[in-house]
Motif scaffolding. Structure first.
Motif, mmCIF file in Angstrom:
data_model
loop_
_atom_site.group_PDB
_atom_site.id
_atom_site.type_symbol
_atom_site.label_atom_id
_atom_site.label_comp_id
_atom_site.label_asym_id
_atom_site.label_seq_id
_atom_site.Cartn_x
_atom_site.Cartn_y
_atom_site.Cartn_z
ATOM 1 N N ALA A 37 -4.570 7.561 -51.012
ATOM 2 C CA ALA A 37 -5.648 7.563 -50.019
ATOM 3 C C ALA A 37 -5.336 8.503 -48.856
ATOM 4 O O ALA A 37 -4.260 8.432 -48.266
ATOM 5 N N PRO A 38 -6.274 9.385 -48.528
ATOM 6 C CA PRO A 38 -6.057 10.265 -47.379
ATOM 7 C C PRO A 38 -6.182 9.494 -46.066
ATOM 8 O O PRO A 38 -6.945 8.539 -45.957
ATOM 9 N N VAL A 39 -5.412 9.923 -45.080
ATOM 10 C CA VAL A 39 -5.459 9.348 -43.738
ATOM 11 C C VAL A 39 -5.574 10.501 -42.752
ATOM 12 O O VAL A 39 -4.863 11.496 -42.867
ATOM 13 N N ARG A 40 -6.456 10.346 -41.793
ATOM 14 C CA ARG A 40 -6.605 11.328 -40.703
ATOM 15 C C ARG A 40 -6.452 10.585 -39.393
ATOM 16 O O ARG A 40 -6.833 9.421 -39.296
ATOM 17 N N GLY A 41 -5.901 11.267 -38.414
ATOM 18 C CA GLY A 41 -5.732 10.620 -37.125
ATOM 19 C C GLY A 41 -5.426 11.606 -36.023
ATOM 20 O O GLY A 41 -5.486 12.827 -36.221
ATOM 21 N N THR A 42 -5.096 11.045 -34.865
ATOM 22 C CA THR A 42 -4.844 11.854 -33.677
ATOM 23 C C THR A 42 -3.662 11.312 -32.890
ATOM 24 O O THR A 42 -3.288 10.150 -33.010
ATOM 25 N N PHE A 43 -3.114 12.180 -32.078
ATOM 26 C CA PHE A 43 -2.188 11.853 -31.002
ATOM 27 C C PHE A 43 -2.766 12.479 -29.745
ATOM 28 O O PHE A 43 -3.427 13.516 -29.806
ATOM 29 N N GLU A 64 4.527 17.201 -24.015
ATOM 30 C CA GLU A 64 4.803 15.771 -24.143
ATOM 31 C C GLU A 64 3.609 15.105 -24.809
ATOM 32 O O GLU A 64 2.467 15.269 -24.375
ATOM 33 N N ILE A 65 3.896 14.332 -25.864
ATOM 34 C CA ILE A 65 2.869 13.646 -26.639
ATOM 35 C C ILE A 65 3.074 12.147 -26.463
ATOM 36 O O ILE A 65 4.210 11.659 -26.549
ATOM 37 N N ASP A 66 2.006 11.436 -26.216
ATOM 38 C CA ASP A 66 2.059 9.990 -26.047
ATOM 39 C C ASP A 66 2.166 9.338 -27.427
ATOM 40 O O ASP A 66 1.196 9.304 -28.181
ATOM 41 N N ALA A 67 3.352 8.826 -27.763
ATOM 42 C CA ALA A 67 3.569 8.240 -29.092
ATOM 43 C C ALA A 67 2.639 7.060 -29.353
ATOM 44 O O ALA A 67 2.162 6.874 -30.468
ATOM 45 N N ALA A 68 2.355 6.271 -28.308
ATOM 46 C CA ALA A 68 1.495 5.093 -28.468
ATOM 47 C C ALA A 68 0.026 5.456 -28.673
ATOM 48 O O ALA A 68 -0.787 4.594 -28.996
ATOM 49 N N SER A 69 -0.313 6.726 -28.538
ATOM 50 C CA SER A 69 -1.698 7.154 -28.750
ATOM 51 C C SER A 69 -2.018 7.352 -30.227
ATOM 52 O O SER A 69 -3.155 7.667 -30.572
ATOM 53 N N PHE A 70 -1.040 7.168 -31.106
ATOM 54 C CA PHE A 70 -1.267 7.297 -32.547
ATOM 55 C C PHE A 70 -2.508 6.506 -32.929
ATOM 56 O O PHE A 70 -2.606 5.314 -32.665
ATOM 57 N N SER A 71 -3.473 7.174 -33.552
ATOM 58 C CA SER A 71 -4.722 6.499 -33.899
ATOM 59 C C SER A 71 -5.291 7.065 -35.190
ATOM 60 O O SER A 71 -5.443 8.279 -35.331
ATOM 61 N N THR A 72 -5.624 6.140 -36.107
ATOM 62 C CA THR A 72 -6.304 6.515 -37.344
ATOM 63 C C THR A 72 -7.651 5.808 -37.462
ATOM 64 O O THR A 72 -8.346 5.981 -38.461
#
Length: 171
Positions: A37-43, A64-72
């Motif tokens: 299954a494909p997954v797409r998301g953002t940081f 700097e990337i907010d690790a907690a912003s991981f979103s699918t």
């Protein structure tokens, strides 16, 4: 490259630029569930700077990337990825990238995820230069296991195809 895909040698004005976090994004593609299954998301980009120098190879970039912003878009999956089993965002809230080499077609540097630093090269696929700003689209492929993010081997994809669309404004 310009918007038509033709190579360009134009560079932004010399100076320090701030990443416009409202106009910038990091998207990713991966696969989960045994690779079916494909997954797409953002940081979300928390902040960063680009110092454009002459020659271009002396330019520097820090993001700097907010690790907690991981979103699918899947709350259960996103919570699992943010948990101690994978990104452990409470202990490691930032993902960072610091450049070591910049040229017209790529940016190479060190990506740090979960306190593990590894070399990464970003291919610049498009750039648009304006009087006091520029936008760059760059891509790379990251193997999460190289950063110690090894849980859920069969359920979570090993590789992430990252696309960065970053707008920088002269400060």
């Amino acid at each position: 490259m310009d918007a038509t895909g033709n190579p360009t040698t134009a560079t932004p004005r010399l100076g320090r630029y701030a990443i416009d976090t409202d106009s910038s994004s990091i998207t990713f593609r991966s696969r989960h569930f045994f690779g079916l299954a494909p997954v797409r998301g953002t940081f979300a980009i928390r902040g960063g700077t680009v110092d454009v120098a002459e020659p271009l190879s002396q330019s520097r970039l820090c993001v700097e990337i907010d690790a907690a912003s991981f979103s699918t878009g899947n709350d259960q999956r996103d919570g699992h990825v943010r948990s101690v089993k994978l990104l452990d965002t409470e202990v490691h809230p930032l993902i960072t990238f610091v450049s070591e080499r910049v040229d017209a077609s790529s940016v190479s540097g060190t990506l740090t995820v979960c306190a593990v630093a590894r070399p990464v090269s970003l291919a610049i696929v498009r750039s648009q230069i304006h009087a006091d700003s520029f936008t760059v689209r760059a891509t790379t492929r990251v193997d999460r296991t190289e950063f110690g993010v090894t849980a859920a081997r069969l359920m979570a994809g090993r590789h992430l195809e990252l696309t960065l669309e970053v707008t920088c404004v002269l400060v």
